[in-house]
Design an enzyme around this catalytic site. Structure first.
Site, mmCIF file in Angstrom:
data_model
loop_
_atom_site.group_PDB
_atom_site.id
_atom_site.type_symbol
_atom_site.label_atom_id
_atom_site.label_comp_id
_atom_site.label_asym_id
_atom_site.label_seq_id
_atom_site.Cartn_x
_atom_site.Cartn_y
_atom_site.Cartn_z
ATOM 1 C CG ASN A 72 34.730 40.531 36.434
ATOM 2 O OD1 ASN A 72 34.513 40.669 35.237
ATOM 3 N ND2 ASN A 72 34.426 39.418 37.081
ATOM 4 C CG HIS A 123 32.831 30.382 37.512
ATOM 5 N ND1 HIS A 123 33.471 30.173 36.311
ATOM 6 C CD2 HIS A 123 32.636 31.719 37.602
ATOM 7 C CE1 HIS A 123 33.648 31.333 35.694
ATOM 8 N NE2 HIS A 123 33.154 32.286 36.457
ATOM 9 C CG ASP A 150 34.647 27.579 34.837
ATOM 10 O OD1 ASP A 150 34.633 27.649 36.079
ATOM 11 O OD2 ASP A 150 34.444 28.579 34.106
#
Length: 434
Positions: free
Chosen positions: A181, A88, A54
């Site tokens: 999403n 994040h 990430d």
């Protein structure tokens, strides 16, 4: 894979004075839905390492102190993987292995696998920022001994990434990734690669989350809405987040709980437990869906049952479709085994083409072919001589132009197609039972 997007949307939870630590824990509805206190009596993720690929992980966050390994920053401006200017990666680490803070760790965010260790691999500094490749991050995580790899990000298909994912799976690592999403049918990678646990979302009422994408071989779903997360970019140190990123972190934590409680199981057998104990969301049960369903896979992950139920181990490869054997993954396996060498083949070079009788037959065919070719060339030369000098006087006559051969037309690769949902999301239901 550069330019990939984070699959969580975060909202400011509040300033430090307004967001009390007790309030943070109270808002972690997913822990109550999972009945986490009972899970922790059987497994806490101890001795398991979860790699978070990430934006880095803030190791100084009070809820993550002592949980974050050194890791590596693979970005072009690499400094430390224990830093996170985006927030994040820290959010994912908190959902997986947060331990809270204060007396008894009762304040702040607690992860579903609080004794697991986080291996931060920073391959992007910010969302959509071009960093190093995902492939390099996956390979690094595998070589550092990660048991589970969490990829709460998504992008396009990439052959190098695909080979790295294959390598991780063949090295007995559980790879978990998010579907996206957008609430539409769309293939998101690496979630759509064979062997990856592809994770969609449910909301706090137990229904499929309205923005959860599908079409990436959805395997499981988990809480994706109204999750309180660790995020040092906000003054309070916390945020409320929505996204299949969060759901992916919860499934990675569930895999860590199972690997800790059942260390003899392969990665595929861990996935088998997660699948066999999942629950079809809410009213979807009434239509008796064929599993895996394209929107929710095998259902909502239930880590308590995955840890405690008596389930046959099953095949070592597990129930998911396995990646094809590729030359790259074969080379990876060879490089990880220093004792292997192609020079050890006792069959010798003759048997590379088959048994001796086949080899001698091939040689005979080649020799005959060469003789025929020579005869043809001699005849063609004789014909060209007659055509170019038909009178045999050595003067210039008509010349036969060279023959033109049409090239092979390259076919364009077939595209990938997606579309809007064919039906609205199912009506609300109660949170998943354990």
């Amino acid at each position: 894979m550069v330019g990939t997007g984070a699959l969580t949307g975060a909202l400011l939870l509040g300033s430090a004075p307004a967001a009390s630590a007790d309030d943070i824990r109270d808002r972690q509805w997913a822990l109550e839905a999972f009945d986490a206190d009972k899970i922790w009596q059987r497994s806490t993720g101890k001795d398991v390492t979860v790699a978070v690929l990430d934006t880095g992980v803030d190791a100084a966050h009070p809820d993550l102190r002592g949980q974050v390994l050194k890791g590596k920053d693979l970005t072009k401006k690499g400094t430390s993987a224990q830093e996170d200017t985006d927030g994040h990666g820290t959010a994912m680490a908190g959902l997986i292995a947060g331990r809270g803070h204060g007396p008894g760790g009762n304040s702040g965010v607690k992860g579903l696998a609080p004794d697991a260790k986080i291996l931060p691999v920073r391959y992007q500094r910010k969302d959509f920022e071009a960093g190093t490749s995902l492939a390099a991050s996956v390979r690094y995580a595998v070589r550092q001994g990660a048991d589970v790899i969490n990829i709460s990000r998504g992008g396009h298909q990439n052959s190098e990434d695909k080979r790295a994912i294959e390598y991780a799976i063949k090295q007995d690592v559980v790879v978990v990734a998010a579907t996206g999403n957008e609430g539409i049918k769309k293939r998101t990678y690496p979630a759509a690669y064979p062997g990856v646990v592809s994770v969609g979302g449910v909301d706090d009422r137990g229904a499929v989350w309205q923005d959860s994408s599908w079409g990436s071989n959805t395997t499981l779903v988990a809480p994706a809405a109204k999750n309180v997360v660790t995020n040092s970019t906000y003054e309070s140190g916390y945020a409320i987040a929505n996204g299949t990123s969060d759901a992916t972190a919860y499934v990675s934590a569930s895999a860590a709980l199972v690997r800790s409680a059942h260390p003899d199981l392969t990665a595929g057998q861990v996935i088998n437990r997660l699948i066999k104990t999942a629950k079809v969301p809410g009213p979807e049960e009434a239509r008796n869906p064929k599993l895996p369903d394209e929107k929710f896979g095998y259902g909502v992950v239930r880590p308590y049952r995955a840890v405690t139920y008596d389930i046959p181990a099953g095949a070592k490869a597990g129930p998911l479709a396995q990646p094809d054997k590729s030359s790259d993954s074969a080379a990876d396996e060879a490089s990880s085994d220093s004792g292997s060498s192609s020079s050890d083949d006792s069959a010798g070079w003759m048997f590379a083409l088959g048994p001796p009788i086949v080899l001698f037959g091939l040689i005979f065919v080649v020799l005959v072919g060469l003789v025929v070719l020579v005869v043809i060339l001699i005849k063609r030369k004789d014909r060209r001589d007659r055509v170019s000098d038909p009178w045999g006087s050595g003067g210039s006559g008509p010349v036969v132009p060279p023959q033109q051969y049409p090239g092979q037309q390259v076919q364009a690769p077939s595209g990938q197609f997606g579309g809007p949902p064919t039906s609205p999301p199912p009506p609300p239901n109660q949170p998943p039972s354990r």
